[in-house]
Design a protein around this motif. Structure first.
Motif, short mmCIF file in Angstrom:
data_model
loop_
_atom_site.label_atom_id
_atom_site.label_comp_id
_atom_site.label_asym_id
_atom_site.label_seq_id
_atom_site.Cartn_x
_atom_site.Cartn_y
_atom_site.Cartn_z
N GLY A 175 52.91 65.54 37.79
CA GLY A 175 53.39 65.50 39.17
C GLY A 175 53.89 64.12 39.57
O GLY A 175 54.93 63.99 40.24
N LYS A 176 53.18 63.08 39.13
CA LYS A 176 53.59 61.70 39.43
C LYS A 176 54.95 61.40 38.79
O LYS A 176 55.82 60.80 39.42
N VAL A 177 55.10 61.82 37.55
CA VAL A 177 56.35 61.57 36.81
C VAL A 177 57.50 62.34 37.46
O VAL A 177 58.57 61.78 37.70
N MET A 178 57.27 63.60 37.77
CA MET A 178 58.32 64.43 38.36
C MET A 178 58.74 63.89 39.73
O MET A 178 59.90 63.96 40.11
N ALA A 179 57.79 63.34 40.48
CA ALA A 179 58.11 62.76 41.79
C ALA A 179 59.09 61.59 41.64
O ALA A 179 59.94 61.37 42.51
N LEU A 180 58.97 60.83 40.56
CA LEU A 180 59.88 59.71 40.32
C LEU A 180 61.22 60.18 39.71
O LEU A 180 62.27 59.61 40.00
#
Length: 148
Positions: free
Chosen positions: A120-125
């Motif tokens: 989720g953190k990666v996809m948000a970026l």
């Protein structure tokens, strides 16, 4: 008003002048979707949100075309594909696989992601950088593979 919305408004006028009914219909449909969102959410769409809307509409057309092809309705599939082509004109150029991979690698490094839990953190970026320029489903699979 966002630049992309202005471009589409100009394209509507050009299609009217040229009497291109099919193109005009698609462009009006796009403008109607923008208006619906603006009225429902009481906001003015910016370029980033316009890209999200166009990307969503393009994905819907591609899915519909595939379903029509599966049902042997080639005429309807071709109509959906022609609508997709018109919508695609207003999206930025697609990213190459190497560019997408580089964006994902940078996002993994910046977020400190170590496992699939951190997806989720990666996809948000990644999503704001790739929106409208690549298939988010494929990007999601690539992120999952890199984090596994």
């Amino acid at each position: 008003m966002s630049e992309l919305k202005k471009t589409i408004a100009t394209a509507v006028k050009d299609a009217m002048r040229a009497k291109e009914k099919a193109r005009l219909g698609v462009l009006r449909m796009v403008q109607a979707e923008f208006k619906r969102i603006e009225v429902d959410e009481r906001i003015e769409l910016d370029d980033a949100r316009v890209l999200v809307v166009l990307d969503k509409m393009l994905k819907q057309r591609k899915d519909s075309a595939q379903q029509f092809r599966d049902a042997d309705r080639i005429d309807l599939a071709e109509q959906e594909e022609s609508e997709s082509a018109i919508i695609q004109e207003f999206l930025p150029a697609a990213l190459s696989e190497d560019e997408v991979s580089a964006i994902i690698d940078e996002a993994i490094q910046n977020s400190g992601a170590e496992s699939a839990r951190d997806m989720g953190k990666v996809m948000a970026l990644v999503k704001p950088q790739i929106q409208g320029r690549g298939d988010m489903g494929a990007v999601s699979q690539l992120v999952k593979a890199k984090l596994s």
